[in-house]
Design a protein around this motif. Sequence first.
Motif, PDB file in Angstrom:
ATOM      1  N   MET A   1     -11.385 -14.242 -25.113  1.00  0.00           N
ATOM      2  CA  MET A   1     -10.636 -15.099 -24.225  1.00  0.00           C
ATOM      3  C   MET A   1      -9.382 -14.356 -23.783  1.00  0.00           C
ATOM      4  O   MET A   1      -8.622 -13.862 -24.602  1.00  0.00           O
ATOM      5  N   GLN A   2      -9.191 -14.293 -22.476  1.00  0.00           N
ATOM      6  CA  GLN A   2      -8.016 -13.614 -21.947  1.00  0.00           C
ATOM      7  C   GLN A   2      -6.964 -14.652 -21.600  1.00  0.00           C
ATOM      8  O   GLN A   2      -7.250 -15.677 -20.988  1.00  0.00           O
ATOM      9  N   THR A   3      -5.756 -14.350 -21.981  1.00  0.00           N
ATOM     10  CA  THR A   3      -4.650 -15.233 -21.631  1.00  0.00           C
ATOM     11  C   THR A   3      -4.182 -14.910 -20.222  1.00  0.00           C
ATOM     12  O   THR A   3      -4.496 -13.838 -19.689  1.00  0.00           O
ATOM     13  N   PRO A   4      -3.452 -15.813 -19.597  1.00  0.00           N
ATOM     14  CA  PRO A   4      -2.960 -15.527 -18.249  1.00  0.00           C
ATOM     15  C   PRO A   4      -2.077 -14.277 -18.197  1.00  0.00           C
ATOM     16  O   PRO A   4      -2.085 -13.558 -17.198  1.00  0.00           O
ATOM     17  N   LEU A   5      -1.366 -13.981 -19.281  1.00  0.00           N
ATOM     18  CA  LEU A   5      -0.520 -12.792 -19.311  1.00  0.00           C
ATOM     19  C   LEU A   5      -1.369 -11.535 -19.210  1.00  0.00           C
ATOM     20  O   LEU A   5      -1.077 -10.630 -18.428  1.00  0.00           O
ATOM     21  N   PHE A   6      -2.453 -11.469 -19.999  1.00  0.00           N
ATOM     22  CA  PHE A   6      -3.316 -10.296 -19.949  1.00  0.00           C
ATOM     23  C   PHE A   6      -4.031 -10.180 -18.600  1.00  0.00           C
ATOM     24  O   PHE A   6      -4.226  -9.096 -18.082  1.00  0.00           O
ATOM     25  N   THR A   7      -4.420 -11.321 -18.018  1.00  0.00           N
ATOM     26  CA  THR A   7      -5.080 -11.300 -16.717  1.00  0.00           C
ATOM     27  C   THR A   7      -4.136 -10.756 -15.659  1.00  0.00           C
ATOM     28  O   THR A   7      -4.502  -9.895 -14.850  1.00  0.00           O
ATOM     29  N   SER A   8      -2.898 -11.242 -15.656  1.00  0.00           N
ATOM     30  CA  SER A   8      -1.938 -10.763 -14.661  1.00  0.00           C
ATOM     31  C   SER A   8      -1.557  -9.313 -14.920  1.00  0.00           C
ATOM     32  O   SER A   8      -1.368  -8.544 -13.988  1.00  0.00           O
ATOM     33  N   LEU A   9      -1.488  -8.908 -16.176  1.00  0.00           N
ATOM     34  CA  LEU A   9      -1.188  -7.515 -16.504  1.00  0.00           C
ATOM     35  C   LEU A   9      -2.312  -6.601 -16.030  1.00  0.00           C
ATOM     36  O   LEU A   9      -2.068  -5.556 -15.439  1.00  0.00           O
ATOM     37  N   ARG A  10      -3.543  -7.018 -16.247  1.00  0.00           N
ATOM     38  CA  ARG A  10      -4.688  -6.221 -15.800  1.00  0.00           C
ATOM     39  C   ARG A  10      -4.707  -6.120 -14.276  1.00  0.00           C
ATOM     40  O   ARG A  10      -4.938  -5.054 -13.714  1.00  0.00           O
ATOM     41  N   ARG A  11      -4.430  -7.224 -13.600  1.00  0.00           N
ATOM     42  CA  ARG A  11      -4.385  -7.226 -12.139  1.00  0.00           C
ATOM     43  C   ARG A  11      -3.261  -6.316 -11.637  1.00  0.00           C
ATOM     44  O   ARG A  11      -3.432  -5.560 -10.685  1.00  0.00           O
ATOM     45  N   GLY A  12      -2.121  -6.353 -12.312  1.00  0.00           N
ATOM     46  CA  GLY A  12      -0.989  -5.507 -11.913  1.00  0.00           C
ATOM     47  C   GLY A  12      -1.276  -4.030 -12.107  1.00  0.00           C
ATOM     48  O   GLY A  12      -0.914  -3.203 -11.268  1.00  0.00           O
ATOM     49  N   VAL A  13      -1.941  -3.686 -13.195  1.00  0.00           N
ATOM     50  CA  VAL A  13      -2.281  -2.286 -13.445  1.00  0.00           C
ATOM     51  C   VAL A  13      -3.269  -1.793 -12.407  1.00  0.00           C
ATOM     52  O   VAL A  13      -3.150  -0.680 -11.878  1.00  0.00           O
ATOM     53  N   THR A  14      -4.253  -2.631 -12.070  1.00  0.00           N
ATOM     54  CA  THR A  14      -5.239  -2.252 -11.060  1.00  0.00           C
ATOM     55  C   THR A  14      -4.575  -2.041  -9.707  1.00  0.00           C
ATOM     56  O   THR A  14      -4.847  -1.059  -9.004  1.00  0.00           O
ATOM     57  N   THR A  15      -3.673  -2.933  -9.336  1.00  0.00           N
ATOM     58  CA  THR A  15      -2.969  -2.816  -8.057  1.00  0.00           C
ATOM     59  C   THR A  15      -2.077  -1.586  -8.039  1.00  0.00           C
ATOM     60  O   THR A  15      -2.034  -0.849  -7.049  1.00  0.00           O
ATOM     61  N   ALA A  16      -1.374  -1.327  -9.149  1.00  0.00           N
ATOM     62  CA  ALA A  16      -0.489  -0.165  -9.220  1.00  0.00           C
ATOM     63  C   ALA A  16      -1.294   1.126  -9.111  1.00  0.00           C
ATOM     64  O   ALA A  16      -0.874   2.080  -8.446  1.00  0.00           O
ATOM     65  N   ALA A  18      -4.142   1.513  -7.539  1.00  0.00           N
ATOM     66  CA  ALA A  18      -4.599   1.645  -6.151  1.00  0.00           C
ATOM     67  C   ALA A  18      -3.460   2.120  -5.253  1.00  0.00           C
ATOM     68  O   ALA A  18      -3.648   3.001  -4.405  1.00  0.00           O
ATOM     69  N   HIS A  19      -2.267   1.552  -5.416  1.00  0.00           N
ATOM     70  CA  HIS A  19      -1.117   1.982  -4.619  1.00  0.00           C
ATOM     71  C   HIS A  19      -0.743   3.426  -4.929  1.00  0.00           C
ATOM     72  O   HIS A  19      -0.360   4.184  -4.037  1.00  0.00           O
ATOM     73  N   GLY A  20      -0.849   3.813  -6.198  1.00  0.00           N
ATOM     74  CA  GLY A  20      -0.544   5.190  -6.567  1.00  0.00           C
ATOM     75  C   GLY A  20      -1.486   6.173  -5.902  1.00  0.00           C
ATOM     76  O   GLY A  20      -1.074   7.238  -5.443  1.00  0.00           O
ATOM     77  N   LEU A  21      -2.773   5.823  -5.848  1.00  0.00           N
ATOM     78  CA  LEU A  21      -3.735   6.693  -5.168  1.00  0.00           C
ATOM     79  C   LEU A  21      -3.454   6.780  -3.673  1.00  0.00           C
ATOM     80  O   LEU A  21      -3.583   7.850  -3.062  1.00  0.00           O
ATOM     81  N   ASN A  22      -3.050   5.656  -3.065  1.00  0.00           N
ATOM     82  CA  ASN A  22      -2.706   5.666  -1.638  1.00  0.00           C
ATOM     83  C   ASN A  22      -1.497   6.558  -1.386  1.00  0.00           C
ATOM     84  O   ASN A  22      -1.461   7.316  -0.409  1.00  0.00           O
ATOM     85  N   LEU A  23      -0.464   6.470  -2.250  1.00  0.00           N
ATOM     86  CA  LEU A  23       0.725   7.315  -2.088  1.00  0.00           C
ATOM     87  C   LEU A  23       0.372   8.786  -2.278  1.00  0.00           C
ATOM     88  O   LEU A  23       0.876   9.655  -1.560  1.00  0.00           O
ATOM     89  N   LEU A  24      -0.485   9.075  -3.250  1.00  0.00           N
ATOM     90  CA  LEU A  24      -0.894  10.446  -3.502  1.00  0.00           C
ATOM     91  C   LEU A  24      -1.646  11.026  -2.312  1.00  0.00           C
ATOM     92  O   LEU A  24      -1.436  12.171  -1.917  1.00  0.00           O
ATOM     93  N   ALA A  25      -2.500  10.205  -1.711  1.00  0.00           N
ATOM     94  CA  ALA A  25      -3.252  10.654  -0.533  1.00  0.00           C
ATOM     95  C   ALA A  25      -2.325  10.901   0.648  1.00  0.00           C
ATOM     96  O   ALA A  25      -2.561  11.795   1.466  1.00  0.00           O
ATOM     97  N   ALA A  26      -1.238  10.120   0.761  1.00  0.00           N
ATOM     98  CA  ALA A  26      -0.299  10.282   1.874  1.00  0.00           C
ATOM     99  C   ALA A  26       0.716  11.380   1.600  1.00  0.00           C
ATOM    100  O   ALA A  26       1.532  11.702   2.471  1.00  0.00           O
TER     101      ALA A  26
END
Length: 137
Positions: A1-16, A18-26
């Motif tokens: 069972m995932q708590t909302p904190l872990f869900t939001s943390l996982r979502r934040g890491v995934t987004t970060a 993706a943004h890091g790869l976009n910055l690296l490509a640019a």
Amino acid sequence: MQTPLFTSLRRGVTTAAAHGLNLLAAGQTYQPSKLEQRGYALLTVLTLSTGAARAQSAEAALTQVKEKVIGIVQVIFAIILIIGLIRVVMKFIQGSPDALGSLGWLVGGVLLWFGFQLFKDDLVSAVGGSEGGGLTN
């Protein structure tokens, strides 16, 4: 069972990521905000402080093991010397021809006992005493 904190943390890491790869490509670098810098600093301090606490608890555990081993060796020496003393006295009482030889072995054991007591601290520091243990420059 995932708590909302872990869900939001996982979502934040995934987004970060993706943004890091976009910055690296640019060809740009990521500039963390003040809040992120504070968070990284807090995590660094917590990691370093728990590492030091673990090192101290490991050193305390090793010190306890060292003391127990030395105590066990001393008890074994004492038991062997007491048994040897009883056997030598019995041989002298019975008039055994090898009583002097047994007395010589007993004296050797006593000398070994005192030698162990004298060099015990040197042995402990050579094996890994409480001094040192850290990195030196």
